[in-house]
Design a protein around this motif. Sequence first.
Motif, mmCIF file in Angstrom:
data_model
loop_
_atom_site.group_PDB
_atom_site.id
_atom_site.type_symbol
_atom_site.label_atom_id
_atom_site.label_comp_id
_atom_site.label_asym_id
_atom_site.label_seq_id
_atom_site.Cartn_x
_atom_site.Cartn_y
_atom_site.Cartn_z
ATOM 1 N N PRO A 99 0.820 -1.215 0.000
ATOM 2 C CA PRO A 99 0.000 0.000 0.000
ATOM 3 C C PRO A 99 0.861 1.277 0.000
ATOM 4 O O PRO A 99 0.529 2.256 -0.664
ATOM 5 C CB PRO A 99 -0.810 -0.127 1.292
ATOM 6 N N ALA A 100 2.007 1.246 0.682
ATOM 7 C CA ALA A 100 2.809 2.473 0.800
ATOM 8 C C ALA A 100 3.806 2.671 -0.339
ATOM 9 O O ALA A 100 4.371 3.766 -0.488
ATOM 10 C CB ALA A 100 3.561 2.448 2.121
ATOM 11 N N GLY A 101 4.072 1.645 -1.103
ATOM 12 C CA GLY A 101 5.057 1.821 -2.171
ATOM 13 C C GLY A 101 5.592 0.510 -2.719
ATOM 14 O O GLY A 101 4.918 -0.521 -2.663
ATOM 15 N N VAL A 102 6.844 0.559 -3.201
ATOM 16 C CA VAL A 102 7.439 -0.595 -3.866
ATOM 17 C C VAL A 102 8.513 -1.200 -2.968
ATOM 18 O O VAL A 102 9.432 -0.504 -2.523
ATOM 19 C CB VAL A 102 8.061 -0.169 -5.222
ATOM 20 N N ARG A 103 8.394 -2.485 -2.692
ATOM 21 C CA ARG A 103 9.391 -3.198 -1.872
ATOM 22 C C ARG A 103 10.329 -3.915 -2.830
ATOM 23 O O ARG A 103 9.901 -4.680 -3.687
ATOM 24 C CB ARG A 103 8.681 -4.211 -0.974
ATOM 25 N N THR A 104 11.640 -3.637 -2.698
ATOM 26 C CA THR A 104 12.615 -4.314 -3.562
ATOM 27 C C THR A 104 13.252 -5.479 -2.808
ATOM 28 O O THR A 104 13.123 -5.589 -1.576
ATOM 29 C CB THR A 104 13.687 -3.323 -4.065
ATOM 30 N N VAL A 105 13.938 -6.351 -3.561
ATOM 31 C CA VAL A 105 14.430 -7.605 -2.964
ATOM 32 C C VAL A 105 15.472 -7.393 -1.859
ATOM 33 O O VAL A 105 15.707 -8.293 -1.059
ATOM 34 C CB VAL A 105 15.019 -8.555 -4.034
ATOM 35 N N GLY A 154 14.956 -5.561 0.523
ATOM 36 C CA GLY A 154 14.172 -5.254 1.721
ATOM 37 C C GLY A 154 13.736 -3.806 1.827
ATOM 38 O O GLY A 154 12.912 -3.473 2.685
ATOM 39 N N SER A 155 14.257 -2.930 0.966
ATOM 40 C CA SER A 155 13.895 -1.498 1.063
ATOM 41 C C SER A 155 12.460 -1.270 0.595
ATOM 42 O O SER A 155 12.008 -1.876 -0.383
ATOM 43 C CB SER A 155 14.788 -0.637 0.174
#
Length: 501
Positions: A332-338, A340-341
């Motif tokens: 919901p808040a944005g994009v999670r990259t591998v 962990g960010s």
Amino acid sequence: MTETVQAANPGNAPWAKAGRQPRIAIVGAGMSGIAAVVKLRKAGYTDLTVFEKADRVGGTWRENTYPGLSCDIPSRWYCFSFALQAQWSHRYSYGPEIQAYMEKVARDFGVTDITRFNTRVTELTYTHPHWHLTTGDGEQAQYDVVISATGILHQPAYPAIEGLASFSGDCFHSARWDHSVDVTGKRVGVIGTGSTAAQIIGAVTPQVQEMHVFQRTPQWMVELPQKTYSPRWNKLVQRFPVLQRLSYHYYLQILLHTFSAGTVGNKTMQRLISWLCRRNLEKNVADPELRKKLTPNYQAACKRLIFCSDFYPAVSSPNASLVTEHIERIEPAGVRTVDGSLHELDILVLATGFDPGAFILPTKVTGENGVDLATRWAGAPRAHRAVAIPDYPNFWMLEGPTGPVGNLSLITISEYQVDYIISMLDKMKAEGLDAISPKPEAFDDYNAAMAEAIKSTVWITGGCDSWYFDASGLPNLYPWKPNRYLREMHNPDFSEYRLSG
Ligand code: N01
């Protein structure tokens, strides 16, 4: 509505034998549909109906309205040969100016008058020697000839990323830009770094608070030598139409013999393209870390070459970040990259391209013996010389599969294809034919030769993946020099066709 159905069904006698005009249905009022109407009429074919799913002409230039939208083919060439225009504001036109041009040409040449807007063609079925056309409203009509002018890249491709629907901000595809959303001062993410993304990022980054560029694969790009045309120069060009014609042919020849030649084996041109790309990167990206991330590991022009001068400065600016870690999911808040960010965003733009195998699909097209086109193509669309298919008589495609698309003016290609179709209609008329379609053996030979020739093009030797590849594992492109294709279009070989009647 009833009137159109009646007019389209006056009789079953084959047109060429009955000595009447062929009833021609053109699917799509984009630039190739417009070219078809104007050129067919000029050749004496006047019983034309255009079906357009939207409420305006323009095709890709109507659908795409994203900020920064422009054409990387020079304006003086990216126009109809029969409607050259002196008054272009820039050497490379912006989207709204091209859309206005399309609308003007459609009006001036009476294309809008014969276009049925908001009418989607859902089915086309061949019963010798006619095509039965069904629209989204369930209306049916009969035509002698169908010309598909739907374009190639018109079905947006949405990425299959987990959680995409859960994003709580605004999210839209580049081809469905939501103009009610103001990007000013927002945290914006763009997925993709193709031609579209490069233009959006270049245009939008200066206005936003944060720009997050999600790059899966770096792209080679060259600077766009943009310039504004002065009113004085445009006036001169207007006054001396020979200058318009000279400019048109100048750009046509330059592109044919440089960038296009470089993709299909001209080593000198390939080296020049590579050099221009590397120089562009070195000149415009000062930070060595960033430059490294932006450096592709494949040859330039393997993917469709990007012409853009704004992208590197934008991605180098303090409010931009280039994210090269792969996307794990969208939250919901944005994009999670591998790694962990979580990249927190207000707006997410999907510049993830289009379904390159669509062409006339999803219209259900059924040829002789009930052959369904989607089944026949099975993700690897093929056509004879990009315009015709065995078992689909009197059915022609503009910008069909394996055409010479890439860094070329598709308007020129469409115009040559219309000339080819006119030659076929003239042949039918002269010989009283009922139907014409490619011989399966000619089609097979042609496609086998293409499959062989494509192996030495940069699209394969360059070592990249791109939207050019289809389910056959090969790029869906014309593997020889585009000027050869243009010659083929002006010299049709009727021995490749089954002529019945
Ligand atoms: O689309 P594209 P486009 N996760 O398919 C990425 C014409 N055009 O709309 O390279 C993450 O080129 C994908 O990554 P990758 C022109 O012919 C002309 O930009 O596959 N990323 C890529 O970066 C052009 O070629 C003009 O690894 C994902 C991007 O999205 C064609 O249109 C202007 C992803 C898609 O790039 C299409 O260009 C603009 C995922 N799941 C466009 N899925 C002119 O000026 C995809 N990507 C004439």
